[in-house]
Design a protein around this motif. Sequence first.
Motif: not given
Length: 465
Positions: A80, A84, A87, A178-179, A181, A184-185, A188, A194
């Motif tokens: 993880t 991220v 980023l 995003p970006p 957190p 983004l997570v 992922d 994205l």
Amino acid sequence: MTRLSVEMLAADPVEPITSAGHAQLGIAVLAGIAVIVLLITKFRLHAFLALTIGSLALGAFAGAPLDKAITSFSAGLGSTVAGVGVLIALGAILGKLLADSGGADQIVDTILAKAGGRSMPWAMVLIASVIGLPLFFEVGIVLLIPVVLMVAKRGNYSLMRIGIPALAGLSVMHGLIPPHPGPLVAIDAVKANLGVTLALGILVAIPTVIIAGPVFSKYAARWVDVPAPEKMIPQRASEDLEKRPGFGVTIATVMLPVVLMLAKALVDIVIDDPENIVQRVFDVIGSPLIALLAAVLVAIFTLGRAAGFTKDRISSTVEKSLGPIAGILLIVGAGGGFKQTLIDSGVGQMILDISKDWSIPALLLAWLIAVAIRLATGSATVATISAAGLVAPLAADMSTAHASLLVLAIGAGSLFFSHVNDAGFWLVKEYFGLSVGQTIKTWSVMETIISVVAGALVLLLSLVI
């Protein structure tokens, strides 16, 4: 209780889990989440430690060997942060340069100069949405509070009429785009695209922020009519600067990573040929890492140097931006470890098996899970990470667009009804000088509106794309 096999822990289970296994894993999930909630709410333990202990508790309750649970947690944390972490760091640098250079103040002052009267709440939501793109929620609040208070005081506006649109703009960006957190997570975890998530997120965000911001602020101003507390007006960043970057170049810098990532998504849809040279170029420049890195490098010149920063001042600004995100990175990483423990223990497969017999749509299930964890822990990020880990297997057979909608459903659920166990609740309460009851009637209701409207829009989109 039958112990889980090493094979089940090492990877996603291939064979369906028995009903007894389902019962055991169900209890393990509830127990693991209960441990996290108890540690955060009752013992005020940092979310990083709570998630770490909760992950190990989940493995233990599931009957897994402790060393395997530790391996799963460590692997999830590492992957993880690897996915991220950079980023988040780049986003923090860009946000700090925007704030310290006076670029954020320039955006605010330019838009406010052209707004007035009934258009002011719309101006505030626009300002918050633009500034909220590269900034973490807490940083955005600190940056915008002086503006909200000054506009309310000078223009003789209700504090809620100005404040709610600003908070709505920041909150929607934080939960859906995003970006940040959380998104983004989730991207992922469910292996979503994205660029597509960003495009659909903006599509959902616009009507959501209008309803929760300018529209709801009319009612919030009637329910809670309070003046702006003068003692809470801090100094603005640009008051110490001799010059600051222009409006156009600041907007262009903030929007650069968004444009690059959206361009990549568009090229992928139009060309759809991995060997095509144009697509390969956009795959590089539109990747989140390159897009954000390019924005940071451009910002050093368009924001930092434009504000008269020396090389040492720019270096210091970058360095100061990284310290505050240490806690966020650790929470996100530990959340990734918890997610991986859930998956390796077979919990994701369990939900996949059980949900086959339910009539509830996967997107609604994801929203409900995120809502439950948000209400329990108070953290939108923890809710997003945990929910993404639980529903990740549901994305396996989804189209690219529906996987992105799954991410947005999770993000929408993670914003539901912020209350006394959420740090953001107290931040808003203190800055606006509200009572607990007034904060619930304004901030908490606004967050719920965002969650419900965004969730409904996601479900509607899933029917047409």
